[in-house]
Design a protein around this motif. Sequence first.
Motif, PDB file in Angstrom:
ATOM      1  N   GLY A 109      22.578  33.092  32.943  1.00 14.55           N
ATOM      2  CA  GLY A 109      23.719  34.205  32.537  1.00 14.55           C
ATOM      3  C   GLY A 109      24.533  34.637  33.444  1.00 14.55           C
ATOM      4  N   ALA A 110      24.369  34.230  34.841  1.00 14.34           N
ATOM      5  CA  ALA A 110      25.270  34.867  35.864  1.00 14.34           C
ATOM      6  C   ALA A 110      26.507  34.063  35.928  1.00 14.34           C
ATOM      7  CB  ALA A 110      24.557  34.162  37.523  1.00 14.34           C
ATOM      8  N   PHE A 111      26.674  32.775  35.500  1.00 16.47           N
ATOM      9  CA  PHE A 111      27.884  32.139  35.160  1.00 16.47           C
ATOM     10  C   PHE A 111      28.827  32.757  34.364  1.00 16.47           C
ATOM     11  CE2 PHE A 111      30.458  28.871  32.876  1.00 16.47           C
ATOM     12  CZ  PHE A 111      31.019  28.173  33.961  1.00 16.47           C
ATOM     13  N   ASP A 112      28.230  33.523  33.090  1.00 16.11           N
ATOM     14  CA  ASP A 112      29.279  34.138  32.289  1.00 16.11           C
ATOM     15  C   ASP A 112      29.597  35.163  32.884  1.00 16.11           C
ATOM     16  OD1 ASP A 112      28.953  32.330  30.286  1.00 16.11           O
ATOM     17  OD2 ASP A 112      26.876  33.178  29.402  1.00 16.11           O
ATOM     18  N   ARG A 113      29.090  35.934  33.590  1.00 14.44           N
ATOM     19  CA  ARG A 113      29.238  37.062  34.181  1.00 14.44           C
ATOM     20  C   ARG A 113      30.576  36.899  35.231  1.00 14.44           C
ATOM     21  NH1 ARG A 113      27.303  42.282  35.014  1.00 14.44           N
ATOM     22  NH2 ARG A 113      27.889  43.373  37.028  1.00 14.44           N
ATOM     23  N   PHE A 114      30.412  35.870  35.982  1.00 12.84           N
ATOM     24  CA  PHE A 114      31.302  35.486  37.166  1.00 12.84           C
ATOM     25  C   PHE A 114      32.631  35.154  36.379  1.00 12.84           C
ATOM     26  CE2 PHE A 114      27.675  34.113  39.765  1.00 12.84           C
ATOM     27  CZ  PHE A 114      27.284  35.459  40.370  1.00 12.84           C
ATOM     28  N   ARG A 115      32.615  34.536  35.435  1.00 15.70           N
ATOM     29  CA  ARG A 115      33.854  34.058  34.413  1.00 15.70           C
ATOM     30  C   ARG A 115      34.459  35.248  34.086  1.00 15.70           C
ATOM     31  NH1 ARG A 115      33.473  29.880  30.125  1.00 15.70           N
ATOM     32  NH2 ARG A 115      32.008  31.079  29.081  1.00 15.70           N
ATOM     33  N   GLY A 116      33.836  36.600  33.913  1.00 15.05           N
ATOM     34  CA  GLY A 116      34.506  37.505  33.499  1.00 15.05           C
ATOM     35  C   GLY A 116      35.134  38.386  34.467  1.00 15.05           C
ATOM     36  N   LEU A 117      35.023  37.885  35.854  1.00 18.42           N
ATOM     37  CA  LEU A 117      35.447  38.747  36.719  1.00 18.42           C
ATOM     38  C   LEU A 117      37.042  38.345  37.140  1.00 18.42           C
ATOM     39  CD1 LEU A 117      32.933  38.318  39.640  1.00 18.42           C
ATOM     40  CD2 LEU A 117      33.158  40.158  38.315  1.00 18.42           C
ATOM     41  N   PRO A 118      37.836  39.571  37.451  1.00 16.89           N
ATOM     42  CA  PRO A 118      39.135  39.332  37.672  1.00 16.89           C
ATOM     43  C   PRO A 118      39.690  38.610  38.857  1.00 16.89           C
ATOM     44  CG  PRO A 118      38.569  41.376  38.445  1.00 16.89           C
ATOM     45  CD  PRO A 118      37.293  40.836  37.896  1.00 16.89           C
ATOM     46  N   VAL A 119      39.296  37.499  38.921  1.00 20.26           N
ATOM     47  CA  VAL A 119      39.534  36.364  40.242  1.00 20.26           C
ATOM     48  C   VAL A 119      39.864  35.009  39.581  1.00 20.26           C
ATOM     49  CG1 VAL A 119      38.044  37.553  41.909  1.00 20.26           C
ATOM     50  CG2 VAL A 119      37.134  35.496  40.347  1.00 20.26           C
ATOM     51  N   TRP A 120      40.480  34.209  40.377  1.00 16.97           N
ATOM     52  CA  TRP A 120      40.890  32.834  40.226  1.00 16.97           C
ATOM     53  C   TRP A 120      39.605  32.178  39.502  1.00 16.97           C
ATOM     54  CZ3 TRP A 120      40.222  27.900  43.275  1.00 16.97           C
ATOM     55  CH2 TRP A 120      40.940  27.074  42.614  1.00 16.97           C
ATOM     56  N   ARG A 121      39.698  31.671  38.290  1.00 17.02           N
ATOM     57  CA  ARG A 121      38.769  31.037  37.294  1.00 17.02           C
ATOM     58  C   ARG A 121      38.255  29.897  38.065  1.00 17.02           C
ATOM     59  NH1 ARG A 121      38.976  31.433  31.251  1.00 17.02           N
ATOM     60  NH2 ARG A 121      36.859  31.740  31.793  1.00 17.02           N
ATOM     61  N   GLY A 122      38.880  29.023  39.148  1.00 19.60           N
ATOM     62  CA  GLY A 122      38.124  28.119  39.687  1.00 19.60           C
ATOM     63  C   GLY A 122      37.467  28.383  41.008  1.00 19.60           C
ATOM     64  N   ALA A 123      37.426  29.696  41.196  1.00 21.85           N
ATOM     65  CA  ALA A 123      36.960  30.028  42.477  1.00 21.85           C
ATOM     66  C   ALA A 123      35.394  29.865  42.537  1.00 21.85           C
ATOM     67  CB  ALA A 123      37.192  31.487  42.970  1.00 21.85           C
ATOM     68  N   PHE A 124      34.807  29.863  41.511  1.00 19.77           N
ATOM     69  CA  PHE A 124      33.269  29.779  41.442  1.00 19.77           C
ATOM     70  C   PHE A 124      32.839  28.297  41.789  1.00 19.77           C
ATOM     71  CE2 PHE A 124      29.473  28.723  38.923  1.00 19.77           C
ATOM     72  CZ  PHE A 124      28.530  29.683  39.373  1.00 19.77           C
ATOM     73  N   VAL A 125      33.628  27.155  40.950  1.00 15.72           N
ATOM     74  CA  VAL A 125      33.487  26.016  41.325  1.00 15.72           C
ATOM     75  C   VAL A 125      34.048  25.571  42.831  1.00 15.72           C
ATOM     76  CG1 VAL A 125      33.937  23.570  40.655  1.00 15.72           C
ATOM     77  CG2 VAL A 125      33.799  25.387  39.093  1.00 15.72           C
ATOM     78  N   VAL A 126      34.864  25.933  43.190  1.00 13.95           N
ATOM     79  CA  VAL A 126      35.440  25.457  44.534  1.00 13.95           C
ATOM     80  C   VAL A 126      34.410  26.297  45.863  1.00 13.95           C
ATOM     81  CG1 VAL A 126      37.317  25.922  46.433  1.00 13.95           C
ATOM     82  CG2 VAL A 126      37.881  25.359  44.027  1.00 13.95           C
ATOM     83  N   GLY A 127      34.050  27.378  45.507  1.00  9.34           N
ATOM     84  CA  GLY A 127      32.992  28.112  46.182  1.00  9.34           C
ATOM     85  C   GLY A 127      31.671  27.270  46.271  1.00  9.34           C
ATOM     86  N   GLY A 128      31.184  26.632  45.256  1.00 19.75           N
ATOM     87  CA  GLY A 128      30.352  25.785  45.328  1.00 19.75           C
ATOM     88  C   GLY A 128      30.361  24.498  46.138  1.00 19.75           C
ATOM     89  N   LEU A 129      31.587  24.094  45.966  1.00 23.21           N
ATOM     90  CA  LEU A 129      31.918  22.813  46.594  1.00 23.21           C
ATOM     91  C   LEU A 129      31.764  22.995  48.092  1.00 23.21           C
ATOM     92  CD1 LEU A 129      34.717  21.206  44.576  1.00 23.21           C
ATOM     93  CD2 LEU A 129      32.405  20.459  44.624  1.00 23.21           C
TER      94      LEU A 129
END
Length: 276
Positions: A109-129
Amino acid sequence: MTSPAAAEADPIDALLAAGRLRHRAGPLTASATFGRRAMLKIRHDPKQLVDSAAIPILFTVLFTYLFGGAISSSTGEYLKALLPGVLSMSIAVVTMYGGARLAQDVQSGAFDRFRGLPVWRGAFVVGGLLSDAARYLFASAIVLALGLAMGYRPAGGPAGVLAAVALVVAFGLSLSLLWAALALAVRDPAVVLSIANAVLIPLSFASNIFVQPDTMPAWLHTFVNANPLTHVATAARALMNSTGTATSAVTWSLTATATLSLACTPIVLRLYTHQK
């Protein structure tokens, strides 16, 4: 006298008056933050770093000293061909953990929480890379340090070694996008690891990493020649050993990397946006 409610509101009013509200994080800052989070998660799953170190050590030492003399004229000569191949294989194998980490975030469920943050939506994927790239550089350092300790001296010098590492890391990141798409589709870390192993193990051994395919059956020879890991290993050898035959192998490797990246990126973005 000030009421309790007003007293509690005073700190907030003071904060607003002082203009200390934080601005929305930019894409780079947000990506770096998620990358740092992914690196910190390794403390709870040290198997990622253990595998990054154990795989190159195990295969380099065992194959060099057990089979090097039989396959090549000497263990030193065999190491020249083996080490760039092990570099390619080691990074390819550890790419699966990025996908497993992403699937775990989706499942928890952490993924859904991160998608709701007021940041660039691709940041989660790019951060993983970014986190994946750090792990790949760590694995590369282990391979190179071990090779130097065993007597390997790259004829291509520092420039050739850095070019080979950059090429292999780029290919590893394209594989990371593939496992990210798989993770968003299946949402189960165990399934991601199982499928990745089923793909990467045959690609690693049915290649020219450990032996040249000249003596293989025709059907297997054909598969080895079409195996992208074969071409990445060939390019890394040419760059590190300065054989002068790097152009075609590097071009093929970069083409495979770009093709895989361009094919997987829109899939990852679409699954990321429409994940339920």
